[in-house]
Write an enzyme that holds these catalytic residues in place. Structure first.
Site, short mmCIF file in Angstrom:
data_model
loop_
_atom_site.label_atom_id
_atom_site.label_comp_id
_atom_site.label_asym_id
_atom_site.label_seq_id
_atom_site.Cartn_x
_atom_site.Cartn_y
_atom_site.Cartn_z
N LYS A 266 16.55 4.07 55.31
CA LYS A 266 16.76 5.22 54.41
C LYS A 266 18.06 5.92 54.76
CE LYS A 266 11.92 6.56 53.61
NZ LYS A 266 11.94 6.41 52.15
N ARG A 340 2.52 0.53 50.37
CA ARG A 340 1.62 -0.33 49.59
C ARG A 340 1.12 -1.50 50.43
NH1 ARG A 340 6.16 -1.06 45.10
NH2 ARG A 340 6.64 0.96 45.98
N1 BES Z 1 7.43 7.20 52.05
C1 BES Z 1 8.24 6.81 50.97
C2 BES Z 1 8.01 7.63 49.70
C3 BES Z 1 8.37 9.09 49.79
C4 BES Z 1 9.57 9.52 49.29
C5 BES Z 1 7.49 10.00 50.29
C6 BES Z 1 9.88 10.86 49.33
C7 BES Z 1 7.80 11.37 50.34
C8 BES Z 1 9.00 11.78 49.85
C9 BES Z 1 7.97 5.34 50.60
O1 BES Z 1 7.57 4.54 51.64
C10 BES Z 1 9.24 4.79 50.05
O2 BES Z 1 10.20 4.79 50.76
N2 BES Z 1 9.22 4.36 48.79
C11 BES Z 1 10.35 3.83 48.17
C12 BES Z 1 9.92 2.59 47.44
C13 BES Z 1 11.03 1.81 46.83
C14 BES Z 1 11.86 1.18 47.93
C15 BES Z 1 10.44 0.77 45.93
C16 BES Z 1 10.87 4.86 47.17
O3 BES Z 1 10.06 5.50 46.51
O4 BES Z 1 12.07 5.08 47.11
ZN ZN Z 2 9.21 3.71 52.74
#
Ligand code: BES
Ligand code: ZN
Ligand code: ZN
Length: 485
Positions: A266, A340
Protein backbone atom coordinates in the site's frame (compact mmCIF):
# COMPACT_ATOMS: atom_id res chain seq x y z
CA UNK A 1 -15.18 2.89 35.97
CA UNK A 2 -18.28 4.99 35.95
CA UNK A 3 -21.03 3.59 38.14
CA UNK A 4 -24.69 3.80 37.08
CA UNK A 5 -27.26 3.86 39.88
CA UNK A 6 -31.05 3.95 39.75
CA UNK A 7 -32.98 5.47 42.62
CA UNK A 8 -36.31 6.88 43.67
CA UNK A 9 -35.00 8.49 46.82
CA UNK A 10 -33.52 11.85 47.74
CA UNK A 11 -30.54 13.20 45.87
CA UNK A 12 -27.48 14.43 47.74
CA UNK A 13 -26.36 18.04 47.36
CA UNK A 14 -23.10 16.98 45.71
CA UNK A 15 -24.89 15.78 42.58
CA UNK A 16 -25.23 17.94 39.46
CA UNK A 17 -28.89 17.66 38.54
CA UNK A 18 -29.75 17.27 34.88
CA UNK A 19 -33.17 17.86 33.36
CA UNK A 20 -33.80 16.83 29.77
CA UNK A 21 -36.06 18.94 27.61
CA UNK A 22 -37.49 18.07 24.21
CA UNK A 23 -37.98 20.74 21.55
CA UNK A 24 -41.38 22.47 21.65
CA UNK A 25 -41.96 21.41 25.28
CA UNK A 26 -41.44 23.10 28.61
CA UNK A 27 -38.82 21.58 30.89
CA UNK A 28 -40.29 19.68 33.83
CA UNK A 29 -38.95 21.37 36.92
CA UNK A 30 -41.23 19.92 39.60
CA UNK A 31 -38.35 18.46 41.54
CA UNK A 32 -36.68 21.83 42.00
CA UNK A 33 -37.29 24.36 44.76
CA UNK A 34 -39.16 27.56 43.92
CA UNK A 35 -35.93 29.63 43.89
CA UNK A 36 -34.17 27.11 41.70
CA UNK A 37 -37.08 27.00 39.31
CA UNK A 38 -37.03 30.77 38.91
CA UNK A 39 -33.27 30.83 38.37
CA UNK A 40 -33.54 28.10 35.73
CA UNK A 41 -36.38 29.78 33.86
CA UNK A 42 -34.47 33.03 33.80
CA UNK A 43 -31.34 31.32 32.48
CA UNK A 44 -33.37 29.55 29.78
CA UNK A 45 -34.88 32.82 28.63
CA UNK A 46 -31.48 34.50 28.52
CA UNK A 47 -29.97 31.63 26.54
CA UNK A 48 -32.99 31.51 24.18
CA UNK A 49 -33.19 27.83 25.00
CA UNK A 50 -35.37 25.87 22.56
CA UNK A 51 -34.62 22.28 23.53
CA UNK A 52 -32.62 21.59 20.39
CA UNK A 53 -30.34 18.59 20.52
CA UNK A 54 -26.93 19.61 21.83
CA UNK A 55 -28.22 22.77 23.52
CA UNK A 56 -27.29 23.01 27.19
CA UNK A 57 -27.93 25.61 29.86
CA UNK A 58 -26.01 25.41 33.13
CA UNK A 59 -27.37 27.12 36.21
CA UNK A 60 -25.16 27.60 39.23
CA UNK A 61 -26.30 28.59 42.67
CA UNK A 62 -29.09 27.05 44.64
CA UNK A 63 -28.41 23.68 46.22
CA UNK A 64 -26.12 22.49 43.43
CA UNK A 65 -25.44 22.96 39.73
CA UNK A 66 -28.42 22.28 37.43
CA UNK A 67 -28.14 21.50 33.72
CA UNK A 68 -31.04 21.71 31.31
CA UNK A 69 -30.22 19.60 28.26
CA UNK A 70 -31.96 19.85 24.88
CA UNK A 71 -32.90 16.51 23.31
CA UNK A 72 -34.52 17.73 20.08
CA UNK A 73 -37.98 17.00 18.71
CA UNK A 74 -39.77 13.79 19.74
CA UNK A 75 -36.57 12.22 21.07
CA UNK A 76 -36.13 8.54 20.28
CA UNK A 77 -33.71 6.01 21.76
CA UNK A 78 -30.79 7.23 19.64
CA UNK A 79 -31.37 10.86 20.62
CA UNK A 80 -31.31 9.83 24.27
CA UNK A 81 -28.09 7.87 23.79
CA UNK A 82 -26.57 10.94 22.17
CA UNK A 83 -27.63 13.02 25.16
CA UNK A 84 -25.99 10.47 27.48
CA UNK A 85 -22.81 10.63 25.44
CA UNK A 86 -22.63 14.41 25.57
CA UNK A 87 -23.24 14.37 29.31
CA UNK A 88 -20.04 12.38 29.66
CA UNK A 89 -18.21 15.48 28.36
CA UNK A 90 -20.35 18.02 30.23
CA UNK A 91 -19.79 16.37 33.59
CA UNK A 92 -16.08 15.80 33.09
CA UNK A 93 -15.12 17.81 36.17
CA UNK A 94 -18.04 16.79 38.39
CA UNK A 95 -17.93 13.61 40.41
CA UNK A 96 -21.65 12.81 40.72
CA UNK A 97 -24.46 13.51 38.28
CA UNK A 98 -28.15 12.93 38.70
CA UNK A 99 -30.45 12.73 35.70
CA UNK A 100 -34.07 13.50 36.64
CA UNK A 101 -35.89 10.96 34.45
CA UNK A 102 -39.36 11.94 35.63
CA UNK A 103 -38.99 15.45 34.25
CA UNK A 104 -38.68 14.66 30.52
CA UNK A 105 -41.81 15.51 28.54
CA UNK A 106 -42.53 14.94 24.87
CA UNK A 107 -40.79 11.56 24.64
CA UNK A 108 -42.81 8.48 23.78
CA UNK A 109 -40.51 6.07 25.61
CA UNK A 110 -41.26 5.08 29.19
CA UNK A 111 -39.14 6.16 32.14
CA UNK A 112 -37.29 2.86 32.36
CA UNK A 113 -36.26 3.01 28.72
CA UNK A 114 -35.28 6.69 28.97
CA UNK A 115 -32.95 5.96 31.87
CA UNK A 116 -31.40 2.92 30.15
CA UNK A 117 -30.78 4.66 26.83
CA UNK A 118 -29.16 7.71 28.42
CA UNK A 119 -27.00 5.53 30.66
CA UNK A 120 -26.00 3.39 27.68
CA UNK A 121 -24.94 6.53 25.77
CA UNK A 122 -22.96 7.67 28.77
CA UNK A 123 -21.07 4.38 28.92
CA UNK A 124 -20.21 4.58 25.21
CA UNK A 125 -19.45 8.31 25.16
CA UNK A 126 -17.08 8.09 28.12
CA UNK A 127 -14.89 5.50 26.36
CA UNK A 128 -11.24 6.54 26.00
CA UNK A 129 -8.17 4.71 24.76
CA UNK A 130 -5.41 6.29 26.82
CA UNK A 131 -3.32 3.41 28.12
CA UNK A 132 -0.23 4.42 26.17
CA UNK A 133 0.06 7.94 27.56
CA UNK A 134 2.78 7.98 30.20
CA UNK A 135 2.48 11.65 31.10
CA UNK A 136 -1.22 12.24 31.43
CA UNK A 137 -2.16 14.83 34.06
CA UNK A 138 -4.77 13.99 36.69
CA UNK A 139 -7.12 16.70 35.37
CA UNK A 140 -7.22 15.02 31.98
CA UNK A 141 -9.00 12.03 33.48
CA UNK A 142 -12.76 12.35 33.96
CA UNK A 143 -13.82 13.03 37.53
CA UNK A 144 -17.30 11.57 37.01
CA UNK A 145 -17.62 8.53 39.23
CA UNK A 146 -21.32 8.05 39.57
CA UNK A 147 -24.40 8.79 37.51
CA UNK A 148 -27.68 8.52 39.34
CA UNK A 149 -30.98 8.18 37.52
CA UNK A 150 -33.86 9.50 39.56
CA UNK A 151 -36.89 7.44 38.57
CA UNK A 152 -40.60 7.90 39.26
CA UNK A 153 -42.06 5.70 41.98
CA UNK A 154 -42.80 2.11 40.96
CA UNK A 155 -40.25 2.12 38.14
CA UNK A 156 -37.30 -0.25 38.39
CA UNK A 157 -34.71 -0.01 35.63
CA UNK A 158 -31.79 -1.97 37.11
CA UNK A 159 -32.88 -5.32 35.67
CA UNK A 160 -33.37 -3.98 32.14
CA UNK A 161 -30.12 -2.08 32.30
CA UNK A 162 -28.11 -5.30 32.66
CA UNK A 163 -28.49 -5.99 28.93
CA UNK A 164 -27.50 -2.45 28.02
CA UNK A 165 -24.47 -2.53 30.30
CA UNK A 166 -23.43 -5.88 28.82
CA UNK A 167 -23.61 -4.45 25.32
CA UNK A 168 -21.74 -1.28 26.30
CA UNK A 169 -19.02 -3.43 27.87
CA UNK A 170 -18.76 -5.46 24.70
CA UNK A 171 -18.47 -2.32 22.54
CA UNK A 172 -15.73 -0.95 24.81
CA UNK A 173 -13.93 -4.29 24.58
CA UNK A 174 -14.20 -4.25 20.79
CA UNK A 175 -12.89 -0.68 20.57
CA UNK A 176 -9.95 -1.55 22.81
CA UNK A 177 -8.96 -4.39 20.48
CA UNK A 178 -9.25 -2.19 17.39
CA UNK A 179 -7.28 0.69 18.88
CA UNK A 180 -4.37 -1.53 19.89
CA UNK A 181 -1.37 -1.14 17.62
CA UNK A 182 -0.30 -4.11 15.52
CA UNK A 183 3.04 -4.54 17.30
CA UNK A 184 1.09 -5.35 20.44
CA UNK A 185 -1.98 -7.08 19.00
CA UNK A 186 -0.43 -9.86 16.90
CA UNK A 187 -2.60 -12.79 15.82
CA UNK A 188 -1.31 -14.79 18.75
CA UNK A 189 -2.01 -12.08 21.34
CA UNK A 190 -5.47 -11.58 19.81
CA UNK A 191 -6.17 -15.31 20.06
CA UNK A 192 -4.94 -15.42 23.68
CA UNK A 193 -7.23 -12.52 24.49
CA UNK A 194 -10.20 -14.29 22.92
CA UNK A 195 -9.36 -17.45 24.85
CA UNK A 196 -9.79 -15.53 28.09
CA UNK A 197 -13.49 -15.09 27.25
CA UNK A 198 -13.94 -18.69 28.41
CA UNK A 199 -14.72 -17.36 31.88
CA UNK A 200 -18.09 -16.20 30.53
CA UNK A 201 -19.16 -19.70 29.54
CA UNK A 202 -18.13 -19.41 25.90
CA UNK A 203 -16.56 -22.50 24.35
CA UNK A 204 -13.36 -21.47 22.61
CA UNK A 205 -11.07 -23.29 20.26
CA UNK A 206 -7.82 -21.85 18.90
CA UNK A 207 -6.24 -23.37 15.79
CA UNK A 208 -2.49 -22.88 15.53
CA UNK A 209 -0.40 -22.73 12.38
CA UNK A 210 0.36 -26.47 12.07
CA UNK A 211 -3.28 -27.40 12.64
CA UNK A 212 -4.29 -24.90 9.96
CA UNK A 213 -1.78 -26.51 7.63
CA UNK A 214 -3.02 -30.04 8.42
CA UNK A 215 -6.61 -29.02 7.81
CA UNK A 216 -5.76 -27.17 4.58
CA UNK A 217 -6.43 -23.48 5.23
CA UNK A 218 -4.44 -22.71 2.05
CA UNK A 219 -5.79 -19.20 1.43
CA UNK A 220 -5.39 -17.99 4.99
CA UNK A 221 -1.88 -19.46 5.26
CA UNK A 222 -0.96 -17.86 1.96
CA UNK A 223 -1.76 -14.42 3.38
CA UNK A 224 0.11 -15.19 6.61
CA UNK A 225 3.28 -16.56 5.03
CA UNK A 226 5.04 -13.22 4.67
CA UNK A 227 4.89 -12.38 8.36
CA UNK A 228 7.01 -13.54 11.29
CA UNK A 229 3.82 -13.42 13.37
CA UNK A 230 2.07 -16.76 13.03
CA UNK A 231 -1.61 -16.91 12.13
CA UNK A 232 -4.39 -18.20 14.34
CA UNK A 233 -8.04 -19.06 13.84
CA UNK A 234 -10.34 -18.72 16.82
CA UNK A 235 -13.78 -20.34 17.08
CA UNK A 236 -16.16 -19.13 19.78
CA UNK A 237 -19.43 -20.86 20.64
CA UNK A 238 -22.29 -19.49 22.70
CA UNK A 239 -25.06 -21.97 23.39
CA UNK A 240 -27.86 -20.00 24.93
CA UNK A 241 -30.33 -22.76 23.99
CA UNK A 242 -28.63 -25.88 25.33
CA UNK A 243 -31.49 -28.18 24.24
CA UNK A 244 -30.90 -27.19 20.60
CA UNK A 245 -27.96 -28.67 18.71
CA UNK A 246 -27.96 -26.40 15.63
CA UNK A 247 -26.64 -22.89 15.54
CA UNK A 248 -29.03 -20.06 14.74
CA UNK A 249 -26.22 -18.01 13.30
CA UNK A 250 -22.55 -18.11 12.36
CA UNK A 251 -20.53 -14.89 12.54
CA UNK A 252 -17.34 -14.70 10.51
CA UNK A 253 -14.79 -11.91 11.02
CA UNK A 254 -11.76 -10.63 9.13
CA UNK A 255 -8.87 -10.31 11.56
CA UNK A 256 -5.95 -8.91 9.61
CA UNK A 257 -3.97 -7.43 12.52
CA UNK A 258 -2.02 -5.32 10.05
CA UNK A 259 -2.57 -4.94 6.31
CA UNK A 260 0.53 -3.53 4.64
CA UNK A 261 -0.80 -4.85 1.32
CA UNK A 262 2.00 -7.43 1.19
CA UNK A 263 4.10 -7.48 -2.01
CA UNK A 264 1.35 -5.31 -3.58
CA UNK A 265 2.40 -2.79 -0.95
CA UNK A 266 0.00 0.00 0.00
CA UNK A 267 1.06 3.64 -0.30
CA UNK A 268 2.53 5.06 2.90
CA UNK A 269 -0.09 7.72 3.65
CA UNK A 270 -2.67 6.40 6.08
CA UNK A 271 -1.13 2.95 6.24
CA UNK A 272 -1.15 3.14 10.02
CA UNK A 273 -4.94 2.90 9.90
CA UNK A 274 -4.51 -0.66 8.70
CA UNK A 275 -3.95 -1.73 12.30
CA UNK A 276 -7.75 -1.61 12.31
CA UNK A 277 -8.08 -4.22 9.57
CA UNK A 278 -9.04 -6.69 12.27
CA UNK A 279 -12.24 -4.83 13.16
CA UNK A 280 -14.47 -7.60 11.79
CA UNK A 281 -12.82 -10.12 14.10
CA UNK A 282 -13.10 -7.76 17.08
CA UNK A 283 -16.80 -7.28 16.31
CA UNK A 284 -17.37 -11.05 16.18
CA UNK A 285 -15.51 -11.67 19.45
CA UNK A 286 -17.27 -8.77 21.16
CA UNK A 287 -20.68 -9.89 19.83
CA UNK A 288 -20.22 -13.31 21.38
CA UNK A 289 -19.06 -11.66 24.57
CA UNK A 290 -22.24 -9.58 24.60
CA UNK A 291 -24.45 -12.65 24.12
CA UNK A 292 -22.69 -14.43 26.99
CA UNK A 293 -22.94 -11.42 29.32
CA UNK A 294 -26.63 -11.15 28.45
CA UNK A 295 -27.16 -14.91 28.75
CA UNK A 296 -29.05 -14.49 25.48
CA UNK A 297 -31.25 -17.39 24.33
CA UNK A 298 -29.38 -17.77 21.03
CA UNK A 299 -27.00 -20.41 19.68
CA UNK A 300 -24.20 -18.59 17.91
CA UNK A 301 -20.83 -19.65 16.61
CA UNK A 302 -18.17 -17.11 15.71
CA UNK A 303 -15.01 -17.67 13.72
CA UNK A 304 -12.19 -15.21 13.14
CA UNK A 305 -9.16 -15.51 10.87
CA UNK A 306 -6.20 -13.77 12.51
CA UNK A 307 -3.23 -13.01 10.25
CA UNK A 308 -0.75 -10.28 9.44
CA UNK A 309 -0.29 -9.29 5.77
CA UNK A 310 3.38 -8.39 5.25
CA UNK A 311 5.84 -8.19 2.36
CA UNK A 312 8.97 -10.32 2.72
CA UNK A 313 11.04 -12.97 0.96
CA UNK A 314 8.53 -15.57 2.07
CA UNK A 315 5.40 -13.60 1.14
CA UNK A 316 2.94 -14.66 -1.58
CA UNK A 317 3.48 -13.01 -4.95
CA UNK A 318 1.00 -11.68 -7.47
CA UNK A 319 0.37 -14.56 -9.84
CA UNK A 320 0.63 -17.28 -7.19
CA UNK A 321 -2.12 -19.89 -7.13
CA UNK A 322 -3.43 -21.11 -3.78
CA UNK A 323 -5.68 -24.06 -2.95
CA UNK A 324 -8.41 -23.19 -0.48
CA UNK A 325 -9.85 -25.33 2.32
CA UNK A 326 -12.91 -25.81 0.08
CA UNK A 327 -10.68 -27.30 -2.63
CA UNK A 328 -11.28 -24.43 -5.03
CA UNK A 329 -8.16 -22.74 -6.39
CA UNK A 330 -7.45 -18.99 -6.39
CA UNK A 331 -5.08 -16.97 -8.52
CA UNK A 332 -3.75 -14.17 -6.31
CA UNK A 333 -3.38 -11.16 -8.58
CA UNK A 334 -3.10 -8.58 -5.85
CA UNK A 335 -1.77 -9.51 -2.41
CA UNK A 336 -3.63 -6.50 -0.97
CA UNK A 337 -6.96 -8.22 -1.66
CA UNK A 338 -6.17 -10.52 1.27
CA UNK A 339 -9.34 -10.19 3.34
CA UNK A 340 -11.42 -12.32 0.99
CA UNK A 341 -8.76 -15.04 1.15
CA UNK A 342 -8.86 -15.18 4.93
CA UNK A 343 -12.66 -15.13 4.98
CA UNK A 344 -13.02 -17.76 2.25
CA UNK A 345 -11.37 -20.45 4.37
CA UNK A 346 -13.17 -19.38 7.55
CA UNK A 347 -16.53 -19.57 5.74
CA UNK A 348 -15.72 -23.10 4.58
CA UNK A 349 -14.57 -24.25 8.01
CA UNK A 350 -17.60 -23.01 9.91
CA UNK A 351 -20.00 -24.68 7.45
CA UNK A 352 -18.08 -27.97 7.57
CA UNK A 353 -17.81 -28.12 11.35
CA UNK A 354 -21.14 -26.73 12.55
CA UNK A 355 -24.77 -27.02 11.65
CA UNK A 356 -25.46 -23.51 10.36
CA UNK A 357 -28.00 -22.27 7.86
CA UNK A 358 -27.38 -18.56 8.30
CA UNK A 359 -24.07 -16.70 8.14
CA UNK A 360 -23.13 -13.06 8.60
CA UNK A 361 -19.56 -12.09 7.81
CA UNK A 362 -18.11 -8.72 8.73
CA UNK A 363 -14.93 -7.21 7.33
CA UNK A 364 -13.03 -4.05 6.46
CA UNK A 365 -12.93 -5.48 2.98
CA UNK A 366 -12.78 -2.88 0.21
CA UNK A 367 -11.81 0.72 -0.39
CA UNK A 368 -14.47 0.70 -3.12
CA UNK A 369 -17.30 0.34 -0.59
CA UNK A 370 -15.73 3.03 1.55
CA UNK A 371 -15.66 5.40 -1.43
CA UNK A 372 -19.26 4.59 -2.34
CA UNK A 373 -20.79 5.02 1.11
CA UNK A 374 -18.30 7.08 3.14
CA UNK A 375 -18.76 6.93 6.87
CA UNK A 376 -22.58 7.08 6.75
CA UNK A 377 -23.37 3.44 5.97
CA UNK A 378 -21.63 0.09 5.87
CA UNK A 379 -22.16 -1.93 2.71
CA UNK A 380 -24.55 -4.87 2.93
CA UNK A 381 -24.41 -7.69 0.40
CA UNK A 382 -26.07 -11.09 0.47
CA UNK A 383 -28.27 -13.78 -1.02
CA UNK A 384 -31.39 -13.45 1.14
CA UNK A 385 -33.83 -10.53 1.06
CA UNK A 386 -35.38 -11.28 4.44
CA UNK A 387 -32.03 -11.47 6.24
CA UNK A 388 -30.92 -8.26 4.49
CA UNK A 389 -34.12 -6.43 5.48
CA UNK A 390 -33.82 -7.58 9.09
CA UNK A 391 -30.23 -6.40 9.26
CA UNK A 392 -31.12 -3.01 7.78
CA UNK A 393 -33.83 -2.65 10.42
CA UNK A 394 -31.44 -3.62 13.22
CA UNK A 395 -29.04 -1.03 11.81
CA UNK A 396 -31.64 1.73 11.97
CA UNK A 397 -32.50 0.78 15.52
CA UNK A 398 -28.92 0.80 16.70
CA UNK A 399 -27.68 3.78 14.70
CA UNK A 400 -25.26 1.57 12.76
CA UNK A 401 -26.72 1.98 9.29
CA UNK A 402 -26.44 -0.39 6.36
CA UNK A 403 -26.99 0.21 2.65
CA UNK A 404 -27.56 -2.74 0.39
CA UNK A 405 -25.35 -3.18 -2.68
CA UNK A 406 -25.71 -5.85 -5.36
CA UNK A 407 -24.25 -9.30 -5.95
CA UNK A 408 -25.20 -11.06 -9.19
CA UNK A 409 -23.96 -13.36 -11.95
CA UNK A 410 -22.38 -10.55 -13.98
CA UNK A 411 -20.20 -9.41 -11.06
CA UNK A 412 -19.42 -13.03 -10.29
CA UNK A 413 -18.16 -13.61 -13.82
CA UNK A 414 -15.64 -10.81 -13.31
CA UNK A 415 -13.66 -12.97 -10.87
CA UNK A 416 -13.23 -15.94 -13.23
CA UNK A 417 -9.55 -16.66 -13.83
CA UNK A 418 -7.95 -18.11 -16.99
CA UNK A 419 -5.63 -20.30 -14.88
CA UNK A 420 -7.57 -21.17 -11.71
CA UNK A 421 -11.15 -21.45 -10.43
CA UNK A 422 -11.19 -17.76 -9.56
CA UNK A 423 -8.96 -14.74 -9.06
CA UNK A 424 -8.89 -12.45 -6.05
CA UNK A 425 -9.44 -9.30 -8.15
CA UNK A 426 -12.43 -8.08 -10.14
CA UNK A 427 -12.20 -5.30 -12.70
CA UNK A 428 -11.40 -1.66 -12.07
CA UNK A 429 -14.95 -0.94 -10.91
CA UNK A 430 -17.59 -2.41 -8.56
CA UNK A 431 -14.88 -3.59 -6.15
CA UNK A 432 -17.32 -4.08 -3.28
CA UNK A 433 -19.60 -6.32 -5.33
CA UNK A 434 -16.85 -8.44 -6.88
CA UNK A 435 -15.32 -8.98 -3.42
CA UNK A 436 -18.75 -10.08 -2.17
CA UNK A 437 -19.09 -12.48 -5.13
CA UNK A 438 -15.73 -13.97 -4.19
CA UNK A 439 -17.02 -14.68 -0.67
CA UNK A 440 -20.25 -16.10 -2.03
CA UNK A 441 -18.27 -18.81 -3.82
CA UNK A 442 -17.49 -20.19 -0.34
CA UNK A 443 -21.12 -20.20 0.83
CA UNK A 444 -22.86 -23.55 0.41
CA UNK A 445 -26.16 -23.90 -1.44
CA UNK A 446 -29.18 -23.27 0.76
CA UNK A 447 -27.23 -21.25 3.33
CA UNK A 448 -28.52 -17.72 3.96
CA UNK A 449 -25.66 -15.28 3.88
CA UNK A 450 -25.04 -11.59 4.48
CA UNK A 451 -21.75 -9.76 4.15
CA UNK A 452 -21.08 -6.44 5.90
CA UNK A 453 -18.26 -4.38 4.40
CA UNK A 454 -17.28 -2.00 7.18
CA UNK A 455 -14.28 -0.31 5.53
CA UNK A 456 -15.08 3.38 5.99
CA UNK A 457 -17.09 3.05 9.20
CA UNK A 458 -14.53 1.19 11.29
CA UNK A 459 -12.90 4.38 12.53
CA UNK A 460 -13.70 8.05 13.03
CA UNK A 461 -11.46 10.95 12.05
CA UNK A 462 -13.42 13.16 14.41
CA UNK A 463 -15.15 11.97 17.55
CA UNK A 464 -18.94 12.00 18.05
CA UNK A 465 -21.07 12.00 21.20
CA UNK A 466 -20.91 8.21 21.38
CA UNK A 467 -17.36 7.54 20.25
CA UNK A 468 -14.07 9.43 20.39
CA UNK A 469 -11.75 9.69 17.38
CA UNK A 470 -10.39 6.25 16.52
CA UNK A 471 -12.01 2.83 16.46
CA UNK A 472 -15.80 2.53 16.41
CA UNK A 473 -16.03 -1.28 16.51
CA UNK A 474 -18.98 -0.77 14.14
CA UNK A 475 -21.40 -3.69 14.05
CA UNK A 476 -21.58 -4.88 17.65
CA UNK A 477 -24.75 -2.93 18.46
CA UNK A 478 -26.30 -3.79 15.11
CA UNK A 479 -25.62 -7.52 15.46
CA UNK A 480 -26.83 -7.52 19.04
CA UNK A 481 -30.10 -5.87 18.02
CA UNK A 482 -30.49 -8.42 15.21
CA UNK A 483 -29.65 -11.47 17.34
CA UNK A 484 -31.80 -10.54 20.31
CA UNK A 485 -34.98 -9.85 18.34
N1 BES B 1 -8.11 -3.64 4.18
C1 BES B 1 -8.28 -3.20 2.86
C2 BES B 1 -9.57 -2.41 2.63
C3 BES B 1 -9.70 -1.11 3.37
C4 BES B 1 -9.43 0.06 2.72
C5 BES B 1 -10.13 -1.07 4.66
C6 BES B 1 -9.58 1.25 3.39
C7 BES B 1 -10.29 0.14 5.35
C8 BES B 1 -10.01 1.30 4.69
C9 BES B 1 -8.31 -4.38 1.88
O1 BES B 1 -7.57 -5.48 2.28
C10 BES B 1 -7.76 -3.90 0.59
O2 BES B 1 -6.64 -3.48 0.58
N2 BES B 1 -8.56 -3.95 -0.47
C11 BES B 1 -8.16 -3.51 -1.74
C12 BES B 1 -8.62 -4.55 -2.72
C13 BES B 1 -8.14 -4.32 -4.11
C14 BES B 1 -6.65 -4.55 -4.18
C15 BES B 1 -8.88 -5.26 -5.02
C16 BES B 1 -8.85 -2.18 -2.02
O3 BES B 1 -10.02 -2.04 -1.68
O4 BES B 1 -8.21 -1.27 -2.52
ZN1 ZN C 1 -5.51 -5.36 1.70
ZN1 ZN D 1 -7.30 -5.70 4.37
Amino acid sequence: MLEVVFTKGKIGAEAVRIVGCAEKTKPGLASLSKDEREAVLKALRQAKFEGKSGQFVEVLGGRSKIIVAGVGKNPDALALQKLGGSLAKRLFRDSVGCYMVEELKGCRLDAKRIACEIAFGLMLGSYRFDKYFTKKKAEEYPALEQMIFKLPDAVDAAEDFKNYAALANAVRYGRDLCNEPANYLTPQVFADDIERLKYLGLEIEILEKNELREKGFGLLLGVAQGSVNEPRVAVLQWKGKSEQEDFDIALVGKGVTFDSGGISLKPGAGMGDMKGDMTGAAVVAASLKALALQAAPVNAVGIVGLVENMPSGSAIRPGDILTSLSGQTVEVLNTDAEGRLVLGDCLTYVQEQYKVRKIIDIATLTGATMRALGSEYAGLFGNDDKLAAELIKAGEESGENLWRLPVNKAYDKMIDSPVADMKNLGGANAGGSTAACFLQRFVKDGVKWAHLDIAGVDRLEKGTELCPKGATAFGIRLLNAYLRH
